[in-house]
Scaffold this motif. Structure first.
Motif, mmCIF file in Angstrom:
data_model
loop_
_atom_site.group_PDB
_atom_site.id
_atom_site.type_symbol
_atom_site.label_atom_id
_atom_site.label_comp_id
_atom_site.label_asym_id
_atom_site.label_seq_id
_atom_site.Cartn_x
_atom_site.Cartn_y
_atom_site.Cartn_z
ATOM 1 N N ARG A 109 0.837 -0.970 0.129
ATOM 2 C CA ARG A 109 -0.093 0.034 0.062
ATOM 3 C C ARG A 109 0.960 1.396 0.026
ATOM 4 N NH1 ARG A 109 -4.999 1.491 0.396
ATOM 5 N NH2 ARG A 109 -5.499 -0.586 1.017
ATOM 6 N N LYS A 110 2.024 1.293 0.892
ATOM 7 C CA LYS A 110 2.893 2.455 0.795
ATOM 8 C C LYS A 110 3.455 2.673 -0.335
ATOM 9 C CE LYS A 110 3.512 2.777 5.865
ATOM 10 N NZ LYS A 110 4.265 2.684 6.960
ATOM 11 N N LEU A 111 4.101 1.668 -1.052
ATOM 12 C CA LEU A 111 4.619 1.658 -2.536
ATOM 13 C C LEU A 111 3.697 2.192 -3.464
ATOM 14 C CD1 LEU A 111 7.159 1.071 -4.244
ATOM 15 C CD2 LEU A 111 6.226 -1.163 -4.473
ATOM 16 N N CYS A 112 2.452 1.806 -3.341
ATOM 17 C CA CYS A 112 1.365 2.332 -4.159
ATOM 18 C C CYS A 112 1.117 3.834 -4.094
ATOM 19 C CB CYS A 112 0.225 1.440 -4.416
ATOM 20 S SG CYS A 112 0.335 -0.334 -4.854
ATOM 21 N N GLU A 113 0.869 4.070 -2.823
ATOM 22 C CA GLU A 113 0.613 5.355 -2.602
ATOM 23 C C GLU A 113 1.668 6.418 -2.940
ATOM 24 O OE1 GLU A 113 -0.150 5.146 1.761
ATOM 25 O OE2 GLU A 113 -2.225 4.601 1.308
ATOM 26 N N PHE A 114 3.070 5.926 -2.747
ATOM 27 C CA PHE A 114 4.321 6.583 -3.037
ATOM 28 C C PHE A 114 4.072 6.926 -4.597
ATOM 29 C CE2 PHE A 114 8.525 7.201 -4.336
ATOM 30 C CZ PHE A 114 8.862 8.379 -3.803
ATOM 31 N N LYS A 115 3.934 5.987 -5.371
ATOM 32 C CA LYS A 115 4.280 6.011 -6.727
ATOM 33 C C LYS A 115 2.889 6.376 -7.426
ATOM 34 C CE LYS A 115 8.324 3.968 -7.557
ATOM 35 N NZ LYS A 115 9.516 4.493 -8.068
ATOM 36 N N LEU A 116 1.658 6.250 -7.083
ATOM 37 C CA LEU A 116 0.690 6.625 -7.678
ATOM 38 C C LEU A 116 0.042 8.030 -6.754
ATOM 39 C CD1 LEU A 116 -0.927 3.164 -8.148
ATOM 40 C CD2 LEU A 116 -0.002 4.591 -9.841
ATOM 41 N N GLN A 117 0.728 8.916 -6.523
ATOM 42 C CA GLN A 117 0.287 9.985 -5.803
ATOM 43 C C GLN A 117 -0.582 10.989 -6.842
ATOM 44 O OE1 GLN A 117 3.308 12.496 -3.737
ATOM 45 N NE2 GLN A 117 4.697 10.747 -3.654
ATOM 46 N N SER A 118 -0.275 11.010 -7.966
ATOM 47 C CA SER A 118 -1.134 11.616 -8.667
ATOM 48 C C SER A 118 -2.441 11.118 -9.372
ATOM 49 C CB SER A 118 -0.268 12.224 -10.243
ATOM 50 O OG SER A 118 0.003 11.011 -10.617
ATOM 51 N N ILE A 119 -2.232 9.960 -9.034
ATOM 52 C CA ILE A 119 -3.793 9.098 -9.310
ATOM 53 C C ILE A 119 -4.377 8.239 -8.178
ATOM 54 C CG2 ILE A 119 -3.975 9.257 -11.855
ATOM 55 C CD1 ILE A 119 -2.411 6.607 -12.129
ATOM 56 N N PRO A 120 -4.611 8.933 -6.988
ATOM 57 C CA PRO A 120 -4.906 8.302 -5.785
ATOM 58 C C PRO A 120 -6.041 7.108 -5.799
ATOM 59 C CG PRO A 120 -5.573 10.525 -5.542
ATOM 60 C CD PRO A 120 -4.710 10.377 -6.701
ATOM 61 N N ASP A 121 -7.054 7.476 -6.957
ATOM 62 C CA ASP A 121 -8.279 6.661 -7.040
ATOM 63 C C ASP A 121 -7.702 5.162 -7.681
ATOM 64 O OD1 ASP A 121 -7.568 8.360 -9.555
ATOM 65 O OD2 ASP A 121 -9.355 7.455 -10.241
ATOM 66 N N ARG A 122 -6.585 5.057 -8.032
ATOM 67 C CA ARG A 122 -6.000 4.045 -8.629
ATOM 68 C C ARG A 122 -5.272 2.921 -7.734
ATOM 69 N NH1 ARG A 122 -6.045 3.082 -14.319
ATOM 70 N NH2 ARG A 122 -5.750 1.141 -13.515
ATOM 71 N N ILE A 123 -4.895 3.662 -6.395
ATOM 72 C CA ILE A 123 -4.167 2.786 -5.479
ATOM 73 C C ILE A 123 -4.902 1.319 -5.244
ATOM 74 C CG2 ILE A 123 -3.386 2.896 -3.076
ATOM 75 C CD1 ILE A 123 -2.865 5.925 -3.624
ATOM 76 N N ASP A 124 -6.136 1.446 -4.771
ATOM 77 C CA ASP A 124 -6.847 0.258 -4.303
ATOM 78 C C ASP A 124 -6.767 -0.799 -5.555
ATOM 79 O OD1 ASP A 124 -6.886 0.990 -1.581
ATOM 80 O OD2 ASP A 124 -8.884 1.948 -1.846
#
Length: 85
Positions: A23-38
């Protein structure tokens, strides 16, 4: 215990252990598109489930999950670039 039960149990165990890191890795890399994290996290653990169901040997789960996560993140950005072109 059936093979499906074993796979499910293994995925649940790895989820509990590695989901916060993924989750932290996704949050960091996908900051500009947070709706795609989950979505990304779900796709990573779905890939894990499929790999285990197909009896793939994963010697280092964290490294495997990290690699799959990076690949999924790259796929998401490729998809976005393709839509914008």
């Amino acid at each position: 215990m059936t093979e499906i039960d074993k796979t499910t149990q293994m995925v649940e165990t790895l989820w509990k252990e590695h989901e916060p890191y993924i989750r932290k890795l996704c949050e960091f890399k996908l900051q500009s598109i947070p709706d795609r994290i989950d979505d990304c996290i779900q796709e990573v653990f779905l890939a894990l489930s499929v790999a285990l169901h197909n009896r793939m040997t994963i010697k280092s789960p964290k490294a495997w999950l990290t690699k799959v996560t990076i690949n999924k993140i790259n796929d998401i950005y490729k998809e976005i670039r393709a839509k914008n072109e």
